[in-house]
Scaffold this active site. Structure first.
Site, short mmCIF file in Angstrom:
data_model
loop_
_atom_site.label_atom_id
_atom_site.label_comp_id
_atom_site.label_asym_id
_atom_site.label_seq_id
_atom_site.Cartn_x
_atom_site.Cartn_y
_atom_site.Cartn_z
N PHE A 1 0.83 -1.20 0.00
CA PHE A 1 0.00 0.00 0.00
C PHE A 1 0.87 1.25 0.00
O PHE A 1 0.51 2.27 -0.59
CB PHE A 1 -0.95 0.00 1.20
CG PHE A 1 -2.00 1.08 1.11
CD1 PHE A 1 -2.95 1.07 0.10
CD2 PHE A 1 -2.04 2.11 2.04
CE1 PHE A 1 -3.91 2.06 0.01
CE2 PHE A 1 -3.01 3.11 1.96
CZ PHE A 1 -3.93 3.08 0.93
N TYR A 2 2.02 1.19 0.65
CA TYR A 2 2.97 2.31 0.59
C TYR A 2 3.31 2.63 -0.86
O TYR A 2 3.23 3.79 -1.29
CB TYR A 2 4.24 1.95 1.36
CG TYR A 2 5.41 2.84 1.03
CD1 TYR A 2 5.41 4.19 1.40
CD2 TYR A 2 6.52 2.35 0.35
CE1 TYR A 2 6.49 5.02 1.09
CE2 TYR A 2 7.60 3.17 0.04
CZ TYR A 2 7.57 4.49 0.41
OH TYR A 2 8.63 5.31 0.10
N ALA A 3 3.68 1.61 -1.62
CA ALA A 3 4.03 1.82 -3.03
C ALA A 3 2.83 2.35 -3.82
O ALA A 3 2.98 3.21 -4.70
CB ALA A 3 4.53 0.52 -3.64
N THR B 1 0.44 4.27 -2.72
CA THR B 1 0.23 5.69 -2.45
C THR B 1 1.25 6.54 -3.21
O THR B 1 0.93 7.65 -3.67
CB THR B 1 0.31 6.03 -0.95
OG1 THR B 1 1.62 5.73 -0.44
CG2 THR B 1 -0.74 5.26 -0.16
N LYS B 2 2.46 6.03 -3.37
CA LYS B 2 3.47 6.78 -4.12
C LYS B 2 3.15 6.80 -5.61
O LYS B 2 3.37 7.81 -6.29
CB LYS B 2 4.86 6.19 -3.86
CG LYS B 2 5.40 6.51 -2.48
CD LYS B 2 5.57 8.00 -2.28
CE LYS B 2 6.29 8.36 -1.02
NZ LYS B 2 6.53 9.82 -0.89
#
Length: 345
Positions: A161-163, A165-166
């Protein structure tokens, strides 16, 4: 070289995440180069706030630095900063970082990375800077297996999910670049390490554990490779990119320059993946102690290898990542011992 709008002495640079690992180094470099720097940071407790405060304290010694403490995503905070300071340069590094934490606390990423970045680009729409540089990540390449990763590769298979959002930040920024003519460069980091680093990063955890005689968790049984990027090299690349305002002429077929907006993405990495076990060995050598290794399987959301194609960075700036892993790790270990008051033996 593409069309560029150079500015060597813009009065104010806004750095978000200025108390963070990368942000504090970038702010220091800009101050040394003669900029007035406004540094925004929330000093949140994702990792030791005392370390963030120590980085900020170093910056506040400089008379041209203005600290602003608060959340990026607070309504109207960014607009007020832009209205007051009118930054010519914006370097956006504030974010909720960490692949693994995004599995446990996805809302943190929604608020800081999506809403926070929205507030930034919306404020920039009202008070346009000459150039905005926004942090992305090598994690946007996700499940891609063709290496080295190129900026022109399709990036639709994020693994965390981090990726995600980026990747969303890149899409959001492109839309604002197109709609409002905001010149934006996204830079994709590849495993940054060095002094004043983040305690949640593997090399920091490894150093602490080895010194304490504790085992280290080695994922995917050590069968991993990373394009490790030393912090000083990264900062040189970011600052050099600040003058490379996206224009209308690409440097070649490998340029990610948008056909409809002043927008591009640029990899910042060493273009030289290093085996995880070699990196661990460099830490052992620097510490003069062996690691107790707890071999484990792959972590959810992780990828076995990263590798940056950096021809675009070199064409735009002439900058290459030159610090070898053993030198960079030794510098980190020396800083770690000094910061935490640890003597040899």
């Amino acid at each position: 070289m593409p069309d560029q709008t150079s500015f060597s002495a813009a009065p104010v640079a806004l750095v978000t995440g200025a108390a963070g690992f990368i942000g504090s180094h970038v702010a220091q470099e800009l101050l040394a180069a003669g900029w007035r720097v406004v540094g925004l940071d929330s000093l949140n407790a994702y990792y030791d706030p005392a370390l963030k405060q120590a980085r900020l304290d170093r910056l506040t010694l400089h008379p041209q630095f203005t600290p602003e403490i608060g959340k990026l995503e607070d309504p109207d905070r960014l607009r007020a900063l832009f209205e007051t300071h009118r930054p010519a340069l914006v370097i956006h590094l504030a974010a909720q970082a960490g692949v693994r934490h995004s599995i446990d606390a996805p809302r943190d990423y929604l608020e800081a990375n999506l809403i926070g970045t929205y507030e930034l680009i919306e404020a920039a729409r009202a008070y346009p800077p000459k150039h905005m540089l926004l942090a992305s990540t090598s994690s946007v390449y996700g499940a891609n297996t063709q290496m080295p990763y190129r900026e022109t590769d399709k990036v639709d298979t994020q693994m965390s999910f981090y990726a995600a959002t980026k990747k969303a930040n890149e899409a959001m920024a492109h839309s604002y670049a197109h709609l409002y003519g905001l010149p934006i460069t996204m830079f994709r980091f590849f495993t940054v390490y060095g002094p004043w680093g983040r305690p949640d990063m593997a090399y920091f955890k490894f150093t602490r554990a080895i010194l304490n005689g504790d085992p280290i968790d080695v994922y995917n049984n050590g069968e991993m490779r990373r394009d490790f990027t030393y912090i000083d090299d990264l900062v040189s690349a970011i600052v050099a990119l600040s003058d490379c305002v996206p224009g209308q002429t690409p440097v070649g077929d490998h340029d990610s320059l948008s056909p409809v907006a002043p927008f591009r993405s640029v990899n910042i990495g060493a273009n030289q993946p290093v085996a995880l076990m070699e990196f661990i060995q460099a830490i052992e050598t620097a510490l003069g102690q062996p690691a107790i290794k707890n071999m484990m399987g792959m972590q959810p959301g992780d990828v076995p290898a990263t590798w940056a194609e950096t021809q675009l960075l070199r064409d735009l700036t002439g900058v290459s990542i030159t610090t070898d892993v053993r030198t960079g790790v030794q510098r980190f270990v020396d800083w770690y011992r000094e910061y935490y008051g640890i003597t040899d033996g």
